[in-house]
Write an enzyme that holds these catalytic residues in place. Sequence first.
Site, PDB file in Angstrom:
ATOM      1  N   LYS A   1       1.044   9.924   6.291  1.00  0.00           N
ATOM      2  CA  LYS A   1       1.293   9.187   6.090  1.00  0.00           C
ATOM      3  C   LYS A   1       2.611   7.503   5.888  1.00  0.00           C
ATOM      4  O   LYS A   1       2.388   6.604   5.559  1.00  0.00           O
ATOM      5  CB  LYS A   1       0.052   7.956   5.435  1.00  0.00           C
ATOM      6  CG  LYS A   1      -1.650   8.450   5.855  1.00  0.00           C
ATOM      7  CD  LYS A   1      -2.740   7.504   5.959  1.00  0.00           C
ATOM      8  CE  LYS A   1      -3.559   8.611   6.762  1.00  0.00           C
ATOM      9  NZ  LYS A   1      -4.640   7.208   6.475  1.00  0.00           N
TER      10      LYS A   1
ATOM     11  N   TYR B   1     -15.107   0.425  -7.328  1.00  0.00           N
ATOM     12  CA  TYR B   1     -16.577   1.275  -7.236  1.00  0.00           C
ATOM     13  C   TYR B   1     -17.910   1.366  -8.549  1.00  0.00           C
ATOM     14  O   TYR B   1     -18.565   1.867  -8.450  1.00  0.00           O
ATOM     15  CB  TYR B   1     -16.166   2.891  -6.778  1.00  0.00           C
ATOM     16  CG  TYR B   1     -15.062   3.339  -5.156  1.00  0.00           C
ATOM     17  CD1 TYR B   1     -15.631   3.286  -3.834  1.00  0.00           C
ATOM     18  CD2 TYR B   1     -14.007   3.383  -5.560  1.00  0.00           C
ATOM     19  CE1 TYR B   1     -15.004   3.249  -3.394  1.00  0.00           C
ATOM     20  CE2 TYR B   1     -13.190   3.840  -4.603  1.00  0.00           C
ATOM     21  CZ  TYR B   1     -13.993   3.604  -2.899  1.00  0.00           C
ATOM     22  OH  TYR B   1     -13.041   3.658  -2.006  1.00  0.00           O
TER      23      TYR B   1
ATOM     24  N   LYS C   1       0.702  -1.338   0.279  1.00  0.00           N
ATOM     25  CA  LYS C   1       0.239  -0.042  -0.090  1.00  0.00           C
ATOM     26  C   LYS C   1       1.163   1.355   0.203  1.00  0.00           C
ATOM     27  O   LYS C   1       1.845   1.733   0.573  1.00  0.00           O
ATOM     28  CB  LYS C   1      -0.916   0.227   1.233  1.00  0.00           C
ATOM     29  CG  LYS C   1      -2.143   1.156   1.147  1.00  0.00           C
ATOM     30  CD  LYS C   1      -2.622   0.987   2.406  1.00  0.00           C
ATOM     31  CE  LYS C   1      -4.082   2.379   2.599  1.00  0.00           C
ATOM     32  NZ  LYS C   1      -4.950   1.863   3.325  1.00  0.00           N
TER      33      LYS C   1
ATOM     34  N   GLU D   1       7.746  -6.899   1.297  1.00  0.00           N
ATOM     35  CA  GLU D   1       6.673  -6.705   1.851  1.00  0.00           C
ATOM     36  C   GLU D   1       5.403  -7.372   1.771  1.00  0.00           C
ATOM     37  O   GLU D   1       5.022  -8.555   3.094  1.00  0.00           O
ATOM     38  CB  GLU D   1       5.702  -5.458   1.923  1.00  0.00           C
ATOM     39  CG  GLU D   1       5.875  -3.662   2.543  1.00  0.00           C
ATOM     40  CD  GLU D   1       5.861  -4.039   3.680  1.00  0.00           C
ATOM     41  OE1 GLU D   1       5.073  -4.619   4.672  1.00  0.00           O
ATOM     42  OE2 GLU D   1       6.169  -2.814   4.276  1.00  0.00           O
TER      43      GLU D   1
ATOM     44  N   LYS E   1      -1.944  -1.357  -3.636  1.00  0.00           N
ATOM     45  CA  LYS E   1      -3.526  -0.456  -3.327  1.00  0.00           C
ATOM     46  C   LYS E   1      -1.886   1.477  -3.806  1.00  0.00           C
ATOM     47  O   LYS E   1      -1.240   1.170  -3.028  1.00  0.00           O
ATOM     48  CB  LYS E   1      -3.870  -0.161  -2.441  1.00  0.00           C
ATOM     49  CG  LYS E   1      -4.928   0.765  -2.355  1.00  0.00           C
ATOM     50  CD  LYS E   1      -5.056   0.952  -1.333  1.00  0.00           C
ATOM     51  CE  LYS E   1      -6.267   2.331  -0.450  1.00  0.00           C
ATOM     52  NZ  LYS E   1      -7.003   2.805  -0.024  1.00  0.00           N
TER      53      LYS E   1
ATOM     54  N   SER F   1      -9.665   5.681  -5.150  1.00  0.00           N
ATOM     55  CA  SER F   1     -11.544   6.698  -4.732  1.00  0.00           C
ATOM     56  C   SER F   1     -10.801   7.621  -6.268  1.00  0.00           C
ATOM     57  O   SER F   1     -11.652   8.372  -7.568  1.00  0.00           O
ATOM     58  CB  SER F   1     -11.360   7.309  -3.632  1.00  0.00           C
ATOM     59  OG  SER F   1     -10.357   8.511  -3.481  1.00  0.00           O
TER      60      SER F   1
ATOM     61  N   ARG G   1     -11.236   9.376   1.788  1.00  0.00           N
ATOM     62  CA  ARG G   1     -11.237  10.411   2.676  1.00  0.00           C
ATOM     63  C   ARG G   1     -11.821  11.944   3.304  1.00  0.00           C
ATOM     64  O   ARG G   1     -12.530  11.215   4.174  1.00  0.00           O
ATOM     65  CB  ARG G   1      -9.406  11.366   2.751  1.00  0.00           C
ATOM     66  CG  ARG G   1      -8.510  10.486   2.897  1.00  0.00           C
ATOM     67  CD  ARG G   1      -6.874  10.573   2.887  1.00  0.00           C
ATOM     68  NE  ARG G   1      -6.245   9.917   2.847  1.00  0.00           N
ATOM     69  CZ  ARG G   1      -4.794  10.013   3.211  1.00  0.00           C
ATOM     70  NH1 ARG G   1      -4.134  11.316   2.326  1.00  0.00           N
ATOM     71  NH2 ARG G   1      -3.710   9.213   2.466  1.00  0.00           N
TER      72      ARG G   1
END
Length: 331
Positions: free
Chosen positions: A224, A320, A201, A240, A255, A281, A211
């Site tokens: 982040k 979506y 990610k 990872e 992602k 998004s 968000r």
Amino acid sequence: MTYAPYPALRLRRTRASAWSRAMHAENRLSPSDFLWPLFVTEGAGVEEPIAALPGVSRWSVDRMVERAKEARAAGIPCLALFPNTQAQRRSDDGAEALNPDNLMCRAIRAIKDAVPDIGVLTDVALDPYTAHGQDGLLDDTGYVLNDATIDVLIGQSLNQAAAGADIIAPSDMMDGRVGAIRAALEQDGHPNVQIMAYAAKYASAFYGPFRDAVGSRGLLKGDKKNYQMDPANGEEALREVALDLAEGADSVMVKPGLPYLDIVARVRDRFAVPVFAYQVSGEYAMIEHAAAAGAGDRDALILETLLAFKRAGCSGVLTYHALHAARLLGA
């Protein structure tokens, strides 16, 4: 490999008719390839359109059940749930994540009661519950604490599993959390609850509309980057993934999606495990805005981008566009 020279070999031969193109297609889309992300909010009979995500809404629990029935009818196998937690229920320690009657748990129970044969994937991270919008607990300097956060993530995972979640999806990017969650699920009597790890990610610019959807944009202080991955890194993504698989992940996720198809392909080639991607998004919004501006046919843009995920090696895509795409394919 040696090929016959032209004109003995004409690659256009197999493209000359629709039936032949269908017969020679290397990849195909199906509604079963899609996981549908949905945003749940408080209230009854509520639909709240999300301005930053044209065509996407937040739904109250009762309306979420309607979405689950639509998904089942369209052949979509799994829903991915994200809560829009009220401001008064947020705190620095994210304690609402442990509430067995929180918004997420009520939505899980309602869906599984009404549509038991559809899968429910739940996000495990603290950002929907923290007053500061970070995915974990903070020290006095604002740094996200790894091990202390894992302790809360374990409780959050068990809470969601007890409510009926089928797949736990840790999206927090804390080191070691997959193994800790897997051990806790086994010990607590949930051996068949899957873990889909957000293994790669990235700290991406494509998350903005999400968000807004979960109500954390205005809360987040800083960024982040000290726990999500640097977009410059590819080899690190493979490390990872290897760690999460060693700790007991049943599947892994990359992602965002389209900007990281190279990572999807490398993960699939290296590990030969189920790999999913999240068409996030910002990616969704770009397609919608491009179509609205006349830059391309909306349906064609949607299906072509989703096919790209399959070609790269995805077992499935969180998108979506899931319901619309499933209906296009079923038409």
